[in-house]
Motif scaffolding. Structure first.
Motif, mmCIF file in Angstrom:
data_model
loop_
_atom_site.group_PDB
_atom_site.id
_atom_site.type_symbol
_atom_site.label_atom_id
_atom_site.label_comp_id
_atom_site.label_asym_id
_atom_site.label_seq_id
_atom_site.Cartn_x
_atom_site.Cartn_y
_atom_site.Cartn_z
ATOM 1 N N HIS A 150 0.825 -1.210 0.000
ATOM 2 C CA HIS A 150 0.000 0.000 0.000
ATOM 3 C C HIS A 150 0.856 1.255 0.000
ATOM 4 O O HIS A 150 0.473 2.276 -0.553
ATOM 5 C CB HIS A 150 -0.934 -0.015 1.208
ATOM 6 C CG HIS A 150 -2.029 -1.022 1.079
ATOM 7 N ND1 HIS A 150 -3.273 -0.865 1.643
ATOM 8 C CD2 HIS A 150 -2.081 -2.216 0.441
ATOM 9 C CE1 HIS A 150 -4.036 -1.910 1.352
ATOM 10 N NE2 HIS A 150 -3.324 -2.743 0.634
ATOM 11 N N SER A 153 -2.231 -3.510 -4.155
ATOM 12 C CA SER A 153 -2.866 -2.469 -3.333
ATOM 13 C C SER A 153 -4.108 -1.905 -4.015
ATOM 14 O O SER A 153 -5.122 -1.638 -3.370
ATOM 15 C CB SER A 153 -1.869 -1.349 -3.040
ATOM 16 O OG SER A 153 -1.583 -0.586 -4.186
ATOM 17 N N GLU A 165 -5.942 -3.493 -6.197
ATOM 18 C CA GLU A 165 -6.950 -4.553 -6.173
ATOM 19 C C GLU A 165 -7.697 -4.533 -4.829
ATOM 20 O O GLU A 165 -8.930 -4.648 -4.785
ATOM 21 C CB GLU A 165 -6.290 -5.915 -6.385
ATOM 22 C CG GLU A 165 -7.292 -7.073 -6.429
ATOM 23 C CD GLU A 165 -6.596 -8.413 -6.541
ATOM 24 O OE1 GLU A 165 -6.990 -9.214 -7.391
ATOM 25 O OE2 GLU A 165 -5.665 -8.661 -5.745
ATOM 26 N N HIS A 166 -6.956 -4.363 -3.732
ATOM 27 C CA HIS A 166 -7.598 -4.281 -2.411
ATOM 28 C C HIS A 166 -8.488 -3.034 -2.317
ATOM 29 O O HIS A 166 -9.553 -3.071 -1.711
ATOM 30 C CB HIS A 166 -6.525 -4.225 -1.315
ATOM 31 C CG HIS A 166 -5.792 -5.519 -1.147
ATOM 32 N ND1 HIS A 166 -4.624 -5.641 -0.438
ATOM 33 C CD2 HIS A 166 -6.067 -6.764 -1.612
ATOM 34 C CE1 HIS A 166 -4.224 -6.893 -0.462
ATOM 35 N NE2 HIS A 166 -5.072 -7.596 -1.167
ATOM 36 N N LYS A 178 -10.096 -1.642 -4.758
ATOM 37 C CA LYS A 178 -11.305 -1.939 -5.522
ATOM 38 C C LYS A 178 -12.293 -2.756 -4.685
ATOM 39 O O LYS A 178 -13.503 -2.512 -4.707
ATOM 40 C CB LYS A 178 -10.935 -2.720 -6.789
ATOM 41 C CG LYS A 178 -12.127 -3.126 -7.642
ATOM 42 C CD LYS A 178 -11.675 -3.960 -8.841
ATOM 43 C CE LYS A 178 -12.868 -4.443 -9.654
ATOM 44 N NZ LYS A 178 -12.438 -5.301 -10.799
ATOM 45 N N GLN A 179 -11.762 -3.707 -3.913
ATOM 46 C CA GLN A 179 -12.612 -4.595 -3.125
ATOM 47 C C GLN A 179 -13.251 -3.890 -1.928
ATOM 48 O O GLN A 179 -14.324 -4.286 -1.460
ATOM 49 C CB GLN A 179 -11.786 -5.790 -2.627
ATOM 50 C CG GLN A 179 -11.315 -6.712 -3.736
ATOM 51 C CD GLN A 179 -10.306 -7.733 -3.235
ATOM 52 O OE1 GLN A 179 -9.919 -7.722 -2.070
ATOM 53 N NE2 GLN A 179 -9.879 -8.618 -4.115
ATOM 54 N N THR A 180 -12.600 -2.860 -1.417
ATOM 55 C CA THR A 180 -13.070 -2.235 -0.175
ATOM 56 C C THR A 180 -13.640 -0.835 -0.369
ATOM 57 O O THR A 180 -14.212 -0.271 0.565
ATOM 58 C CB THR A 180 -11.910 -2.130 0.837
ATOM 59 O OG1 THR A 180 -10.840 -1.364 0.263
ATOM 60 C CG2 THR A 180 -11.391 -3.505 1.219
ATOM 61 N N ARG A 181 -13.525 -0.280 -1.554
ATOM 62 C CA ARG A 181 -13.961 1.103 -1.784
ATOM 63 C C ARG A 181 -15.465 1.260 -1.539
ATOM 64 O O ARG A 181 -16.277 0.523 -2.091
ATOM 65 C CB ARG A 181 -13.629 1.526 -3.216
ATOM 66 C CG ARG A 181 -13.897 2.991 -3.494
ATOM 67 C CD ARG A 181 -13.580 3.329 -4.930
ATOM 68 N NE ARG A 181 -13.741 4.750 -5.176
ATOM 69 C CZ ARG A 181 -13.680 5.297 -6.390
ATOM 70 N NH1 ARG A 181 -13.465 4.537 -7.444
ATOM 71 N NH2 ARG A 181 -13.839 6.595 -6.531
ATOM 72 N N ILE A 209 -17.186 0.567 0.999
ATOM 73 C CA ILE A 209 -17.815 -0.468 1.827
ATOM 74 C C ILE A 209 -17.377 -0.276 3.275
ATOM 75 O O ILE A 209 -16.182 -0.151 3.552
ATOM 76 C CB ILE A 209 -17.387 -1.872 1.342
ATOM 77 C CG1 ILE A 209 -17.810 -2.086 -0.112
ATOM 78 C CG2 ILE A 209 -17.982 -2.954 2.242
ATOM 79 C CD1 ILE A 209 -17.285 -3.366 -0.708
ATOM 80 N N TYR A 211 -11.987 -7.136 10.113
ATOM 81 C CA TYR A 211 -10.826 -6.646 9.372
ATOM 82 C C TYR A 211 -9.973 -5.738 10.248
ATOM 83 O O TYR A 211 -8.745 -5.839 10.265
ATOM 84 C CB TYR A 211 -11.262 -5.885 8.118
ATOM 85 C CG TYR A 211 -10.103 -5.393 7.292
ATOM 86 C CD1 TYR A 211 -9.584 -6.165 6.263
ATOM 87 C CD2 TYR A 211 -9.494 -4.162 7.555
ATOM 88 C CE1 TYR A 211 -8.497 -5.728 5.522
ATOM 89 C CE2 TYR A 211 -8.411 -3.720 6.825
ATOM 90 C CZ TYR A 211 -7.924 -4.505 5.807
ATOM 91 O OH TYR A 211 -6.835 -4.079 5.080
#
Length: 296
Positions: free
Chosen positions: A222, A229, A231-232, A234-237, A239, A245
């Motif tokens: 990150h 980073s 990709e992560h 994208k998954q958490t934006r 949310i 976590y």
């Protein structure tokens, strides 16, 4: 690492805040009462740096971004994944630096040697700045002053006792001033054999557990903005980040704070006295976590 089960961990946020504002602050203030020279002053500055980053991490990890789904009745907080993880990475590096320079040494002479190598490393880094004599009014004076400080630091290194004890071949592993190279991160055994360390190796040596090592690698992605980073991101934006976590990294921050508290008490008698006056359950927790990590 065998995770210790303890009532404190049922609410990691509250306990983490308590550790920062209570034991760590009290122990650090006690250490500052000890008479110190310029080298010891920098040990205090590293603790300051660790504490400031820890405070930022604590507040960031609670969420600072209001999500679109928020309304007047329900405020939904988002998680700045990059800043939280980059800050935790910096906390690990600050602790590892403190430990390697001020706790790892077996003598005052070795501590002085490590400190001067650390200083020289920073001066060599500063030499790489793209600054010309005519870039601003004070540029020439600043460059001349930096050269003088660098030369003085080299002279101090070569005059210190630990420098003169090390075999030449071992010394060259960490000290090559003619090539503007030095490495303050190293291990040394009883036979004066030196093992240079990269920053990841230093994290492995000081923090030891897979949780810290993997988290250092993860948070580094990150800090450097590689594919993983994003990709992560994208998954958490957008949310809300669940406790499942956030809590694990908060617990690591608690463990890291325990390591720092224990290290300070190892090198300072005033801090040790304050630690002994803490509630028994807190002392037992800090000591237990520290032993569990350092035995790895």
């Amino acid at each position: 690492m065998k995770i210790l089960k303890h009532p404190f961990e049922s609410n990691p946020d509250e306990f983490y805040e308590y550790l920062l504002l209570g034991p760590l602050t009290a122990i650090y203030l006690a250490k500052k009462k000890t008479q110190f020279n310029i080298i010891k002053e920098f040990s205090n500055l590293l603790i300051d740096k660790f504490a400031i980053h820890s405070s930022s991490f604590f507040h960031l990890s609670k969420g600072i971004i209001e999500l679109k789904k928020s309304n007047e009745k329900i405020k939904m907080k988002g998680f700045d994944l990059f800043t939280v993880n980059s800050t935790f990475r910096t906390m690990m590096e600050s602790y590892a630096t403190f430990n390697n320079i001020f706790v790892e040494p077996k003598s005052e002479e070795e501590e002085e040697f490590r400190f001067l190598l650390w200083k020289l490393d920073g001066l060599f880094d500063k030499e790489k700045f793209d600054i010309g004599e005519n870039d601003f009014p004070e540029a020439k004076e600043l460059l001349e002053r930096d050269k003088k400080i660098l030369a003085e630091t080299v002279a101090k290194i070569e005059a210190c006792n630990f420098y003169n004890v090390l075999p030449k071949l071992e010394l060259e592993k960490v000290y090559k001033p003619d090539k503007s190279k030095t490495n303050w991160r190293f291990l040394i055994d009883d036979n004066l054999k030196v093992t240079p360390l990269k920053i990841t190796d230093l994290i492995k040596h000081t923090c030891k557990t897979k949780g810290f090592i993997n988290n250092y690698r993860y948070t580094s992605t990150h800090a450097h903005t590689n594919y993983l980073s994003i990709e992560h991101f994208k998954q958490t934006r957008g949310i809300p980040i669940p406790d499942e976590y956030v809590n694990p990294i908060t617990k690591l921050a608690i463990y890291l704070t325990c390591l720092m508290i224990s290290d300070i008490t190892l090198i300072d008698d005033n801090a040790k006295k304050v630690f002994q006056n803490l509630p028994n359950e807190v002392k037992e927790y800090v000591t237990g976590i520290t032993k569990a990590i350092k035995k790895q």
